[in-house]
Design a protein around this motif. Structure first.
Motif, PDB file in Angstrom:
ATOM      1  N   ASP A   7      48.094  36.437  41.269  1.00  0.00           N
ATOM      2  CA  ASP A   7      48.027  37.725  40.575  1.00  0.00           C
ATOM      3  C   ASP A   7      46.843  37.698  39.611  1.00  0.00           C
ATOM      4  N   TRP A   8      46.549  38.857  39.035  1.00  0.00           N
ATOM      5  CA  TRP A   8      45.455  38.997  38.079  1.00  0.00           C
ATOM      6  C   TRP A   8      46.002  39.413  36.727  1.00  0.00           C
ATOM      7  N   LYS A  62      39.112  40.054  33.142  1.00  0.00           N
ATOM      8  CA  LYS A  62      40.011  39.848  34.269  1.00  0.00           C
ATOM      9  C   LYS A  62      40.097  38.355  34.552  1.00  0.00           C
ATOM     10  N   LEU A  84      42.122  35.412  37.226  1.00  0.00           N
ATOM     11  CA  LEU A  84      42.979  35.068  38.347  1.00  0.00           C
ATOM     12  C   LEU A  84      43.987  34.019  37.894  1.00  0.00           C
ATOM     13  N   ASP A  86      36.821  35.885  34.688  1.00  0.00           N
ATOM     14  CA  ASP A  86      35.735  36.419  35.504  1.00  0.00           C
ATOM     15  C   ASP A  86      34.383  35.787  35.184  1.00  0.00           C
ATOM     16  N   HIS A 127      49.245  40.673  43.194  1.00  0.00           N
ATOM     17  CA  HIS A 127      48.469  40.380  44.386  1.00  0.00           C
ATOM     18  C   HIS A 127      49.217  40.913  45.593  1.00  0.00           C
TER      19      HIS A 127
END
Length: 67
Positions: free
Chosen positions: A7-8, A22, A24, A42, A60
């Motif tokens: 998911d993020w 952002k 991960l 990111d 996700h």
């Protein structure tokens, strides 16, 4: 807040002009999807992250999901 690996985490800027960040989720260390999360931001750096109220989880979509 609950999340899964893959998911993020999205963190909105606090001030005008501040970018959205952002990350991960690489691993979930809490029980049943709870924080802390090991994330890759990111910009490429990795950290252990405890989300605050300004963070949201973007789920996700599994492979083959339609939408």
């Amino acid at each position: 807040m609950k999340a899964n690996k893959g998911d993020w985490v999205i963190v909105r800027g606090h001030q005008v002009g501040e970018p959205t960040r952002k990350a991960l989720i690489l691993d979930v260390h809490g029980h049943d999807g709870e924080p802390p999360y090991v994330v890759r931001w990111d910009d490429g750096h990795e950290s252990t992250y405890y989300p605050a109220s300004d963070a949201v989880i973007e789920q996700h979509a599994p492979s083959g999901a339609h939408g």
